[in-house]
Motif scaffolding. Structure first.
Motif, PDB file in Angstrom:
ATOM      1  N   UNK A   1       1.060 128.352  11.416  1.00  0.00           N
ATOM      2  CA  UNK A   1      -0.056 128.334  12.365  1.00  0.00           C
ATOM      3  C   UNK A   1      -1.193 129.238  11.931  1.00  0.00           C
ATOM      4  N   UNK A   2      -0.861 130.428  11.430  1.00  0.00           N
ATOM      5  CA  UNK A   2      -1.908 131.358  10.989  1.00  0.00           C
ATOM      6  C   UNK A   2      -2.238 131.160   9.517  1.00  0.00           C
TER       7      UNK A   2
ATOM      8  N   UNK B   1     -18.835 135.259   5.968  1.00  0.00           N
ATOM      9  CA  UNK B   1     -17.816 135.844   6.843  1.00  0.00           C
ATOM     10  C   UNK B   1     -16.832 134.790   7.298  1.00  0.00           C
ATOM     11  N   UNK B   2     -15.547 135.148   7.337  1.00  0.00           N
ATOM     12  CA  UNK B   2     -14.483 134.259   7.805  1.00  0.00           C
ATOM     13  C   UNK B   2     -14.312 134.436   9.307  1.00  0.00           C
ATOM     14  N   UNK B   3     -14.211 133.313  10.029  1.00  0.00           N
ATOM     15  CA  UNK B   3     -14.008 133.327  11.478  1.00  0.00           C
ATOM     16  C   UNK B   3     -12.726 132.585  11.829  1.00  0.00           C
ATOM     17  N   UNK B   4     -12.230 132.810  13.054  1.00  0.00           N
ATOM     18  CA  UNK B   4     -10.996 132.197  13.507  1.00  0.00           C
ATOM     19  C   UNK B   4     -11.233 130.930  14.306  1.00  0.00           C
ATOM     20  N   UNK B   5     -10.143 130.300  14.802  1.00  0.00           N
ATOM     21  CA  UNK B   5     -10.271 129.053  15.560  1.00  0.00           C
ATOM     22  C   UNK B   5     -10.963 129.273  16.902  1.00  0.00           C
ATOM     23  N   UNK B   6     -11.830 128.360  17.250  1.00  0.00           N
ATOM     24  CA  UNK B   6     -12.627 128.463  18.468  1.00  0.00           C
ATOM     25  C   UNK B   6     -11.728 128.448  19.706  1.00  0.00           C
ATOM     26  N   UNK B   7     -12.063 129.307  20.658  1.00  0.00           N
ATOM     27  CA  UNK B   7     -11.362 129.317  21.932  1.00  0.00           C
ATOM     28  C   UNK B   7     -10.012 130.002  21.917  1.00  0.00           C
ATOM     29  N   UNK B   8      -9.670 130.695  20.839  1.00  0.00           N
ATOM     30  CA  UNK B   8      -8.369 131.352  20.742  1.00  0.00           C
ATOM     31  C   UNK B   8      -8.546 132.863  20.840  1.00  0.00           C
ATOM     32  N   UNK B   9      -7.421 133.587  20.891  1.00  0.00           N
ATOM     33  CA  UNK B   9      -7.462 135.045  20.881  1.00  0.00           C
ATOM     34  C   UNK B   9      -8.129 135.568  19.609  1.00  0.00           C
TER      35      UNK B   9
ATOM     36  N   UNK C   1     -12.831 135.665  16.802  1.00  0.00           N
ATOM     37  CA  UNK C   1     -13.744 136.570  16.125  1.00  0.00           C
ATOM     38  C   UNK C   1     -13.289 136.922  14.719  1.00  0.00           C
ATOM     39  N   UNK C   2     -14.211 137.385  13.902  1.00  0.00           N
ATOM     40  CA  UNK C   2     -13.866 137.724  12.512  1.00  0.00           C
ATOM     41  C   UNK C   2     -12.899 138.906  12.442  1.00  0.00           C
ATOM     42  N   UNK C   3     -13.099 139.907  13.290  1.00  0.00           N
ATOM     43  CA  UNK C   3     -12.193 141.056  13.294  1.00  0.00           C
ATOM     44  C   UNK C   3     -10.795 140.663  13.763  1.00  0.00           C
ATOM     45  N   UNK C   4     -10.745 139.828  14.785  1.00  0.00           N
ATOM     46  CA  UNK C   4      -9.466 139.430  15.352  1.00  0.00           C
ATOM     47  C   UNK C   4      -8.665 138.562  14.388  1.00  0.00           C
ATOM     48  N   UNK C   5      -9.315 137.613  13.738  1.00  0.00           N
ATOM     49  CA  UNK C   5      -8.583 136.742  12.817  1.00  0.00           C
ATOM     50  C   UNK C   5      -8.124 137.524  11.590  1.00  0.00           C
TER      51      UNK C   5
ATOM     52  N   UNK D   1      -4.133 134.373  -0.461  1.00  0.00           N
ATOM     53  CA  UNK D   1      -5.333 133.839   0.186  1.00  0.00           C
ATOM     54  C   UNK D   1      -5.562 134.478   1.558  1.00  0.00           C
ATOM     55  N   UNK D   2      -4.475 134.750   2.299  1.00  0.00           N
ATOM     56  CA  UNK D   2      -4.609 135.430   3.594  1.00  0.00           C
ATOM     57  C   UNK D   2      -5.204 136.821   3.396  1.00  0.00           C
ATOM     58  N   UNK D   3      -4.778 137.518   2.346  1.00  0.00           N
ATOM     59  CA  UNK D   3      -5.324 138.845   2.066  1.00  0.00           C
ATOM     60  C   UNK D   3      -6.813 138.757   1.744  1.00  0.00           C
ATOM     61  N   UNK D   4      -7.184 137.761   0.946  1.00  0.00           N
ATOM     62  CA  UNK D   4      -8.600 137.582   0.618  1.00  0.00           C
ATOM     63  C   UNK D   4      -9.406 137.195   1.855  1.00  0.00           C
ATOM     64  N   UNK D   5      -8.817 136.368   2.706  1.00  0.00           N
ATOM     65  CA  UNK D   5      -9.500 135.981   3.947  1.00  0.00           C
ATOM     66  C   UNK D   5      -9.703 137.179   4.862  1.00  0.00           C
ATOM     67  N   UNK D   6      -8.711 138.091   4.897  1.00  0.00           N
ATOM     68  CA  UNK D   6      -8.851 139.306   5.706  1.00  0.00           C
ATOM     69  C   UNK D   6     -10.008 140.153   5.197  1.00  0.00           C
ATOM     70  N   UNK D   7     -10.112 140.280   3.885  1.00  0.00           N
ATOM     71  CA  UNK D   7     -11.239 141.019   3.318  1.00  0.00           C
ATOM     72  C   UNK D   7     -12.550 140.280   3.591  1.00  0.00           C
ATOM     73  N   UNK D   8     -12.502 138.950   3.512  1.00  0.00           N
ATOM     74  CA  UNK D   8     -13.699 138.142   3.726  1.00  0.00           C
ATOM     75  C   UNK D   8     -14.170 138.116   5.167  1.00  0.00           C
TER      76      UNK D   8
END
Length: 437
Positions: free
Chosen positions: A136-137, A156-164, A167-171, A204-211
């Motif tokens: 899922x993540x 900047x990487x963003x998360x899925x709309x309408x979820x917890x 936001x970029x920090x949250x994802x 890729x998750x690590x790179x996305x976190x940095x991104x």
């Protein structure tokens, strides 16, 4: 087309949920964490798939003949006490009507978390829950990692709309929290190609976190790596890998990313950081005046800041799971929240201690350690984010309860078998015929 595919998957799963209710937990995690319906553009976007799956799962739970007794776990009772306390704080909230939606949302998570504890009972089921969380993540992590690499870290990487985690920090926090769980899957997966695929998604998750340009995520990553190094039996190898990988990933990012991260050292000059501190002071002042119940969910508004904030005009969200709970639910709520995290962490330590030297239960030791790493990353990164009600940490705590219960029952069964064998041996000796010369 996406709407139809998602609808067919969800409704097609309902008969299987009635037959095997734990499948409902897997489906609910997929829908509530990944939000696949938010990837569509038609009727499925706002369709209540999660409610349908949850209702089906609960009915199947009631109909199943399997035992439905909650484990005697301090984690479970502390979590339920925390959820009940949120009802109390809502009754005494500044704006109780506005708090209802958040309270209901939190209780939905609570009901399905308890259902998970009741339904997930075997090693395979635990493994499947971890798979559901990682899928899922990991989908967004892989997508965001590719995006970060392709753009050279410029966007900047963003998360899925309408979820917890919209936001970029949250994802970003979601990405770093799930990486240790993927590491567990690497250890549990025999196929080498699947292992390589999971390792690639982890990177890729690590790179996305940095991104995501999240400073809290960077602090969380450093804390997790430090804990992993400390727990690793091969500290020299682990340390060398970390020293090589993290600087290389950071060097890949552009100058504007480095400039943003550098504001951690000069937070006094950063408006965003000072706004967070203002919000933390507001929450503290409010809790000191209302130490038991706080102000309820809906306090991050101009009216409340005018009463309790040092700078009433600088209105911010909590930007900290700790000050969020403190301001909204008082010192009692914060105490329950911290106790819950502490109990889960200690139970993981017990699991590791009881299983680390056993080949048949070593999977539990690995899972316990990785959940500890995930919870630590969330605890550190969450100090700068308003994610106190994010559902994944509660699912991880439920996995701690399920794993601990399974390990405990296995050890008890072995101890009982050993006692039975010891009791039977003297009788066998006494019954043996005597032979006379």
């Amino acid at each position: 087309m996406r709407d139809i595919i998602i609808t067919l998957i969800v409704f097609g799963s309902l008969p299987f949920i009635f037959k095997r209710p734990y499948i409902g937990i897997l489906m609910y995690i997929w829908i509530s964490v990944m939000n696949p319906h938010r990837l569509s553009w038609g009727f499925a976007f706002s369709y209540p798939f999660a409610a349908i799956v949850a209702a089906t799962t609960l009915v199947a739970l009631l109909l199943t003949k399997d035992p439905k007794q909650l484990p005697r776990s301090s984690i479970v009772w502390t979590y339920l006490a925390f959820c009940v306390w949120m009802v109390v704080t809502t009754l005494f909230a500044f704006f109780p009507a506005e708090c209802t939606d958040l309270l209901i949302r939190m209780w939905k998570t609570a009901v399905m978390t308890v259902a998970m504890i009741l339904l997930i009972k075997t090693r395979r089921q635990i493994y499947l829950v971890v798979c559901a969380l990682c899928l899922s993540i990991g989908y967004y992590g892989a997508k965001g990692g590719v995006f970060t690499v392709a753009s050279g870290g410029a966007s900047t990487v963003w998360g899925p709309e309408g979820s917890y985690i919209e936001g970029n920090n949250e994802v970003a926090l979601a990405f770093i929290t799930i990486i240790p769980m993927m590491y567990f899957l690497v250890h549990e997966t025999p196929n080498k190609w699947i292992k390589r695929g999971i390792l690639a998604v982890m990177a890729l998750c690590a790179m996305a976190a940095l991104g995501s340009y999240s400073r809290g995520a960077l602090v969380g990553i450093v804390a997790m790596m430090g804990y992993l190094w400390w727990k690793s039996p091969k500290k020299a190898v682990m340390g060398t890998v970390m020293v090589l990988l993290l600087p290389a990933a950071i060097a890949f990012m552009p100058d504007k990313w480095t400039a943003r991260m550098d504001t951690i050292n000069t937070y006094e000059q950063d408006e965003s950081a000072m706004g967070r501190i203002n919000a933390w002071k507001m929450a503290t002042n409010l809790a000191l005046e209302r130490p038991l119940v706080g102000g309820g969910f809906h306090i991050w508004t101009g009216n409340i800041f005018a009463l309790y904030a040092p700078n009433p005009n600088d209105v911010h969200a909590a930007h900290s799971i700790y000050f969020q709970v403190l301001g909204e639910h008082g010192f009692v709520g914060l105490g329950l929240y911290l106790l819950l995290a502490t109990l889960a962490f200690r139970r993981c330590s017990w699991i590791v201690r009881m299983t680390a030297k056993r080949d048949d239960l070593k999977w539990a030791a690995t899972l316990g350690t990785m959940i500890q790493v995930s919870l630590l990353g969330f605890a550190v990164g969450g100090a700068f984010l308003s994610l106190a009600y994010y559902d994944v940490p509660y699912y991880l705590m439920a996995l701690v309860v399920c794993t601990g219960y399974l390990v405990e029952n296995t050890l008890k069964a072995e101890a009982a078998a050993a006692r039975a064998s010891a009791n039977q041996q003297p009788r066998a000796v006494a019954a043996a015929p005597q032979v006379h010369a």
